[in-house]
Scaffold this active site. Structure first.
Site, PDB file in Angstrom:
ATOM      1  N   HIS A 277       1.726 -14.481  -9.204  1.00 32.33           N
ATOM      2  CA  HIS A 277       1.520 -13.183  -8.557  1.00 32.33           C
ATOM      3  C   HIS A 277       2.252 -13.100  -7.216  1.00 32.33           C
ATOM      4  O   HIS A 277       2.101 -12.133  -6.474  1.00 32.33           O
ATOM      5  CB  HIS A 277       0.010 -12.981  -8.360  1.00 32.33           C
ATOM      6  N   LYS A 279       5.242 -12.757  -4.332  1.00 35.84           N
ATOM      7  CA  LYS A 279       6.402 -11.890  -4.086  1.00 35.84           C
ATOM      8  C   LYS A 279       7.196 -12.505  -2.942  1.00 35.84           C
ATOM      9  O   LYS A 279       6.837 -12.351  -1.763  1.00 35.84           O
ATOM     10  CB  LYS A 279       5.985 -10.461  -3.710  1.00 35.84           C
ATOM     11  N   ASP A 284      19.626 -16.930   2.351  1.00 37.62           N
ATOM     12  CA  ASP A 284      20.358 -17.926   3.155  1.00 37.62           C
ATOM     13  C   ASP A 284      19.449 -18.852   3.957  1.00 37.62           C
ATOM     14  O   ASP A 284      19.907 -19.514   4.894  1.00 37.62           O
ATOM     15  CB  ASP A 284      21.348 -17.237   4.101  1.00 37.62           C
ATOM     16  N   HIS A 456      -2.214  -0.607  -2.352  1.00 38.99           N
ATOM     17  CA  HIS A 456      -1.991  -1.903  -2.973  1.00 38.99           C
ATOM     18  C   HIS A 456      -1.848  -3.006  -1.926  1.00 38.99           C
ATOM     19  O   HIS A 456      -1.640  -4.172  -2.259  1.00 38.99           O
ATOM     20  CB  HIS A 456      -0.716  -1.823  -3.840  1.00 38.99           C
ATOM     21  N   LYS A 458      -2.497  -5.885   0.779  1.00 35.42           N
ATOM     22  CA  LYS A 458      -3.453  -6.980   0.940  1.00 35.42           C
ATOM     23  C   LYS A 458      -3.327  -7.480   2.377  1.00 35.42           C
ATOM     24  O   LYS A 458      -2.562  -8.410   2.673  1.00 35.42           O
ATOM     25  CB  LYS A 458      -3.147  -8.120  -0.029  1.00 35.42           C
ATOM     26  N   ASP A 463      -9.551  -8.602  15.713  1.00 31.50           N
ATOM     27  CA  ASP A 463      -9.575  -8.785  17.176  1.00 31.50           C
ATOM     28  C   ASP A 463      -8.226  -8.660  17.878  1.00 31.50           C
ATOM     29  O   ASP A 463      -8.010  -9.308  18.919  1.00 31.50           O
ATOM     30  CB  ASP A 463     -10.177 -10.160  17.512  1.00 31.50           C
TER      31      ASP A 463
END
Length: 539
Positions: A277, A279, A284, A456, A458, A463
């Site tokens: 899952h 991404k 480089d 979508h 996450k 603080d």
């Protein structure tokens, strides 16, 4: 060298001007007959037939041979006792115990089959061993960690945990950019990929045909033909039915490589649950991206599926990118069984020590060991928040420990706020998510829904100080079953940008859930949530 692009049959030709075929193409809706006879439908039907075959076979045997019924019932009791005494999450145990009570024979055999899988053990051992073998290539900056230990014991505990348990060290943050939308990330991706001179590594759960992928593909092909090393990992479930086979052939024809992680097959196996899952994009060795954004048009709002799609991501520059690079290399070596010279991909070392602001730890989580890294980092932020704790997640299916941490924070005076989608991509997940709203409100947690569409992102912030941006949802799949990655950061330059994004959500784009909203939920929604809560770890 002349620029080379893609011909109508999907392979390379010489050309003076870039073609627009890939960048302009849009995904066409599939016809019903194509869906019925598609590879995806065939695989799902074969899986269902396997479940049905096991169910009918053992039901027949238990009904016609009484001694077998007694045997399987006794075995079921033993399996139930074993499950109760495992170190699994209590909700996961309940999700097995209930079917054992209803269908003791079928569930017993199914559990035995799924718990004894040589292939999964082989993959698990290979991945865990690879992480151990590469630890020496991710050395700790002892001067940095000693300074953290001296000045911020709370931060030191998180940094120490991520290094010891996940194998990913902390860095002084050189350069980080926060993207409040997928469109912003995509623009930066394209800009940075065009600068690539050595290599481009991409690892994505979903690569879907469309404009976004078309523009990226054009760059990958141009760079591959120019001698840039191009490697791409895609998940076998997330991308198997969406990434065109002709594009894989085109990349390989240009000199690039494409690997499929855990190709989805029509067989009953728990390894099918363990999806990649993550991404990750590394260019480089000096530029890295991660966050919730997959490669599909809805993520950048060029295709409207569930209203406005809200997602977040970060771009790193500097030495911290090395953690992302090693995540990719580790996965590549496990899938390909190849050996890679790691030092060839290290970030370039600056002539002088760069200015840094704050601390960053890019880290990953694997379901194949006993550590639940993503869950532990979230819990740490919840337990150390003093003023506020803000969370966005598309899927909120927490375990009991996370609920307790949220309750303790809220009842200790911390301003706890959670944002979930108003328009879901999966109706049953929203039904399950909303089943927690009453508990959250009673705890003192403020719950919001993203009114324009589907969120979508996450993201976790506390603080004005600590944040996590990555791929990890607040559900069982992300926390227990998937390969995930994220960036933990403290006092970095992008923290105010993350805070501003949250404030904009609360003030302009979200509806705060009230008790009246919950009373207005339909009976069907409430009934479904009661049933779905039992099987939450499997959803």
């Amino acid at each position: 060298m002349k620029n080379r692009y893609i011909s109508e049959d999907g392979f390379a030709i010489n050309s003076k001007k870039p073609r627009s075929k890939y960048a302009k193409r849009r995904k066409k809706p599939k016809k019903l007959i194509n869906i019925i006879f598609s590879q995806k439908t065939t695989i799902i039907l074969l899986l269902l037939l396997q479940f049905l075959q096991i169910f009918l076979a053992f039901t027949f045997l238990s009904e016609n041979y009484s001694y077998l019924s007694v045997f399987f019932s006794t075995l079921g009791i033993g399996v139930a006792i074993y499950i109760v005494n495992t170190d699994r999450n209590p909700a996961y145990k309940l999700a097995w115990i209930v079917p054992l009570l209803i269908f003791p024979v079928f569930t017993t055999i199914l559990y035995i089959i799924l718990s004894n899988q040589p292939y999964k053990r082989k993959v698990s051992n290979a991945y865990v061993q690879k992480n151990l073998d590469t630890r020496d290539y991710l050395p700790e900056d002892t001067e940095l960690t000693d300074n953290i230990k001296k000045n911020d014991p709370e931060l030191y505990r998180i940094v120490r945990y991520l290094d010891d348990s996940a194998g990913f060290p902390a860095y002084g943050c050189e350069d980080i950019t926060y993207f409040p939308l997928g469109e912003n990330k995509f623009e930066a991706m394209v800009r940075e990929m065009k600068k690539a001179e050595k290599f481009i590594f991409m690892e994505y759960f979903i690569v879907d045909d469309g404009e976004m992928w078309g523009e990226i593909l054009d760059i990958l092909l141009e760079k591959a033909f120019a001698g840039v090393e191009v490697k791409l990992i895609v998940d076998g479930m997330g991308s198997q039915f969406t990434m065109p086979a002709r594009d894989i052939k085109a990349i390989e024809k240009a000199g690039g490589r494409v690997l499929i992680f855990n190709r989805f097959r029509p067989m009953i196996s728990t390894i099918q649950n363990n999806r990649d899952h993550r991404k990750i994009l590394v260019i480089d060795g000096n530029v890295g991206f991660t966050g919730g954004v997959n490669i599909a048009d809805e993520y950048i709002n060029r295709l409207i599926r569930f209203g406005h799609w809200k997602d977040t991501a970060v771009m790193l520059k500097g030495q911290a990118v090395w953690n992302l690079t090693m995540m990719f290399i580790q996965m590549w070596e496990v899938i390909s069984k190849e050996s890679i010279s790691y030092n060839d991909y290290r970030p370039s070392i600056p002539d002088s020590k760069p200015d840094t602001q704050g601390i960053i730890v890019p880290y990953s989580d694997t379901p194949l060991d006993s550590e639940k890294i993503g869950r532990m980092v979230y819990m740490s932020i919840m337990n150390t928040a003093k003023k506020y704790l803000y969370i966005t997640t598309p899927y909120f299916i927490p375990d009991n420990e996370i609920l307790c941490a949220l309750e303790l924070a809220a009842k200790s005076g911390v301003d706890v706020r959670i944002v979930t989608p108003h328009i879901p991509d999966k109706w049953y997940i929203q039904c399950l998510t909303r089943s927690y709203y009453l508990e959250l409100l009673n705890m003192g947690v403020k719950v919001y829904e993203y009114v324009p569409g589907f969120i979508h992102a996450k993201t976790c912030l506390s603080d004005d100080k600590r944040a996590v941006v990555g791929t990890i949802n607040f559900d069982y799949r992300s926390l227990y079953l998937h390969f995930e990655d994220a960036c933990f950061m403290q006092d970095t330059a992008c923290i105010p940008d993350i805070k501003a994004d949250f404030i904009d959500l609360f003030n302009n784009k979200c509806h705060r859930i009230t008790y009246e909203d919950l009373r207005n939920l339909s009976f069907a929604s409430r009934f479904c949530s009661v049933i779905l809560r039992i099987f939450a770890p499997m959803l």
